[in-house]
Write an enzyme that holds these catalytic residues in place. Structure first.
Site, mmCIF file in Angstrom:
data_model
loop_
_atom_site.group_PDB
_atom_site.id
_atom_site.type_symbol
_atom_site.label_atom_id
_atom_site.label_comp_id
_atom_site.label_asym_id
_atom_site.label_seq_id
_atom_site.Cartn_x
_atom_site.Cartn_y
_atom_site.Cartn_z
ATOM 1 N N LYS A 22 8.670 24.913 10.230
ATOM 2 C CA LYS A 22 7.916 25.929 10.968
ATOM 3 C C LYS A 22 8.435 26.108 12.410
ATOM 4 O O LYS A 22 9.466 26.722 12.623
ATOM 5 C CB LYS A 22 6.430 25.592 10.953
ATOM 6 C CG LYS A 22 5.766 25.844 9.581
ATOM 7 C CD LYS A 22 4.262 25.745 9.695
ATOM 8 C CE LYS A 22 3.561 25.929 8.364
ATOM 9 N NZ LYS A 22 3.342 27.314 7.984
ATOM 10 N N ASP A 27 3.679 14.158 8.077
ATOM 11 C CA ASP A 27 4.092 15.542 7.871
ATOM 12 C C ASP A 27 3.760 16.304 9.154
ATOM 13 O O ASP A 27 2.609 16.610 9.437
ATOM 14 C CB ASP A 27 3.330 16.121 6.667
ATOM 15 C CG ASP A 27 3.679 17.571 6.397
ATOM 16 O OD1 ASP A 27 4.146 18.254 7.325
ATOM 17 O OD2 ASP A 27 3.454 18.035 5.270
ATOM 18 N N PHE A 29 -1.923 19.288 2.833
ATOM 19 C CA PHE A 29 -1.005 20.319 2.334
ATOM 20 C C PHE A 29 0.411 19.908 2.687
ATOM 21 O O PHE A 29 0.720 19.644 3.846
ATOM 22 C CB PHE A 29 -1.315 21.698 2.940
ATOM 23 C CG PHE A 29 -0.493 22.781 2.294
ATOM 24 C CD1 PHE A 29 -0.899 23.369 1.105
ATOM 25 C CD2 PHE A 29 0.715 23.180 2.840
ATOM 26 C CE1 PHE A 29 -0.115 24.339 0.478
ATOM 27 C CE2 PHE A 29 1.507 24.145 2.224
ATOM 28 C CZ PHE A 29 1.083 24.726 1.044
HETATM 29 N N1 PLP Z 1 3.498 20.742 5.336
HETATM 30 C C1 PLP Z 1 2.530 21.301 6.085
HETATM 31 C C2 PLP Z 1 1.630 20.413 6.904
HETATM 32 C C3 PLP Z 1 2.365 22.687 6.109
HETATM 33 O O1 PLP Z 1 1.395 23.230 6.844
HETATM 34 C C4 PLP Z 1 3.230 23.487 5.325
HETATM 35 C C5 PLP Z 1 3.066 24.940 5.280
HETATM 36 O O2 PLP Z 1 2.053 25.497 5.626
HETATM 37 C C6 PLP Z 1 4.219 22.851 4.565
HETATM 38 C C7 PLP Z 1 4.327 21.487 4.593
HETATM 39 C C8 PLP Z 1 5.163 23.655 3.723
HETATM 40 O O3 PLP Z 1 6.081 24.300 4.552
HETATM 41 P P1 PLP Z 1 6.975 25.494 3.958
HETATM 42 O O4 PLP Z 1 6.051 26.626 3.658
HETATM 43 O O5 PLP Z 1 7.947 25.788 5.068
HETATM 44 O O6 PLP Z 1 7.645 24.966 2.743
#
Ligand code: PLP
Length: 427
Positions: free
Chosen positions: A277, A248, A157
């Protein structure tokens, strides 16, 4: 009221406060807010530490923390102090000018990671967009690749923008949003042969793999930790081929895994990584970080109006410094062990219900058996009735991501509430 009076006495004049009814009107909410979220029937209005209260005054233990975001919990005194001070001083000016606190935050991040350079934005998706653009520019200008491809993992994700839903290896997030972005392909997670085969298959004509984008632990994809040997081999492949390794760290970074960055659990360093986050502890901020050799952005290549503004950077710096000053990583490790031991004890009571408990630090998952009807959403609802907030990570995995300041007593209370919830869910 004159400017002078406001500056001398910068409390909010009553007549300037927003006009709010103080009553939650669900019908109005459902009428006016786009239905992009399947919300639980709970309206929250106050929080303190690891606890939140709903509009009826009912208290909950918050093991969601804004989805792995409220690093220091709710209403932490250090955040209250910084937010108040910064809004009274300077909150936004744009990147037309130098922003001293942005530089201080970048320095902290560089000193506490493998990165040399930082670009600030506002969210995880935006941070990943920055990483994707950086990798593509590096591919075109340094590697001389005409058609660069980025490899990502199944069940990953990476966000909800067009590039990041394409990067996300889950078709359910892509459905109805095609045409997707070109230049992405997918491999099973923790499978090194699949990576080798994909690189060989994709390197044809002008097309070549320029980067591999992975989570150190797949959060949304079911709280699946990366395999140490897999990531070390991945690093080796990248070193041998010049392919960039992008991690990520949006969900697992900023201390949640018990180390500052998830990649530290795997004994490797990425070339580029992203954070959001927990970086702002609940105030929107994101960052794309990279090593010097691939910091190829120049003026005009990338931008964000809000990115790195004084308000978000001051809050984020407070989160970072508090994590370090209060040795919160040790709490994450100890409370994580306590939580997983408690979850395993519960799992042993329900061998027909629970398949596995896994995780790092305070990002932990409990997977329900595939062949039973019970879903993670069922257990989340039952836990809510017992005063515990949890979040699913897919249909079969319960995710536990409390604030990193959670106490021993709060973990005990959460485990007791989960025990009651499971017994009522199967009754
Ligand atoms: N990358 C990862 C691993 C995530 O868990 C998330 C959100 O859950 C995101 C990217 C996307 O982050 P945002 O919701 O702040 O755009």
């Amino acid at each position: 009221m004159s400017i002078e009076t406001l500056v001398e006495n910068p409390t909010i004049p009553a007549e300037s406060a927003p006009v709010m009814s103080g009553v939650f009107d669900r019908a109005n909410f459902d009428d006016c807010v786009m239905t992009t979220y399947g919300r639980f029937p709970l309206a929250l209005e106050r929080g303190e530490g690891c606890r939140v209260w709903d509009t009826d005054g009912r208290e909950y233990l918050d093991f969601v923390a804004g989805i792995a975001t409220c690093t220091l919990g709710h209403a932490h005194p250090a955040l209250v102090e910084t937010v108040t001070r910064q809004i009274k001083t300077l909150h936004h000016v744009s990147n037309l000018y130098y922003i001293p606190v942005q530089g201080e935050l970048a320095k902290w991040l560089v000193e506490h990671s493998c990165a040399d350079r930082v670009f600030f934005c506002n969210s995880g998706a935006e941070a990943n967009e920055g990483a994707i653009k950086l990798a593509r520019k590096y591919a075109h200008t340094v590697l001389g690749i005409k058609e660069p491809v980025i490899l990502t993992a199944h069940a990953s994700f990476h966000g909800r923008t067009l590039a990041t839903i394409t990067a996300t290896g889950q078709p359910k997030y892509q459905k109805n949003f095609d045409p997707l972005m070109p230049g992405f392909d997918y491999v099973p997670y923790n499978d090194i042969e699949a990576v080798k085969n994909a690189i060989a298959d994709l390197d044809t004509g002008d097309q070549r793999v320029c980067a591999i984008l992975m989570e150190a632990l797949q959060g949304e994809g079911g709280v699946r930790p990366g395999d140490v040997e897999y990531f070390q081999q991945l690093r080796q492949i990248c070193d041998e081929t010049g392919i960039l390794l992008i991690m990520d760290e949006v969900q697992v970074g900023m201390g949640r895994s018990g180390k500052f960055w998830g990649y530290e659990n795997l004994g490797i360093e990425p070339d580029i990584f992203t954070s959001a986050k927990g970086l702002g502890g609940g105030i929107p901020i994101g960052a794309t970080l990279c090593k010097k050799f691939c910091a190829v952005f120049g003026p005009g290549d990338h931008a964000s109006t809000y990115g790195g503004n004084p308000f978000a950077c001051a809050v984020s710096l407070t989160v970072c410094q508090t994590l370090e000053r209060e040795n919160i990583l040790q709490n994450v490790q100890e409370r994580g062990e306590q939580l997983r031991a408690g979850l395993r004890a519960i799992a042993s009571k329900y061998p027909n219900l629970i398949a596995e408990v896994r995780g790092w630090g305070l990002i932990d998952g409990m997977e329900l058996k595939a062949d039973i009807e019970l879903t993670s959403a069922d257990v989340v609802k039952a836990a809510m009735a017992e005063g515990l907030l949890l979040v699913p990570a897919g249909p079969k995995v319960l995710r536990f991501v409390p604030p990193l300041i959670v106490t021993e007593r709060e973990i005990d209370l959460a485990l007791q509430a989960l025990g009651r919830a499971l017994s009522s869910a199967v009754a």
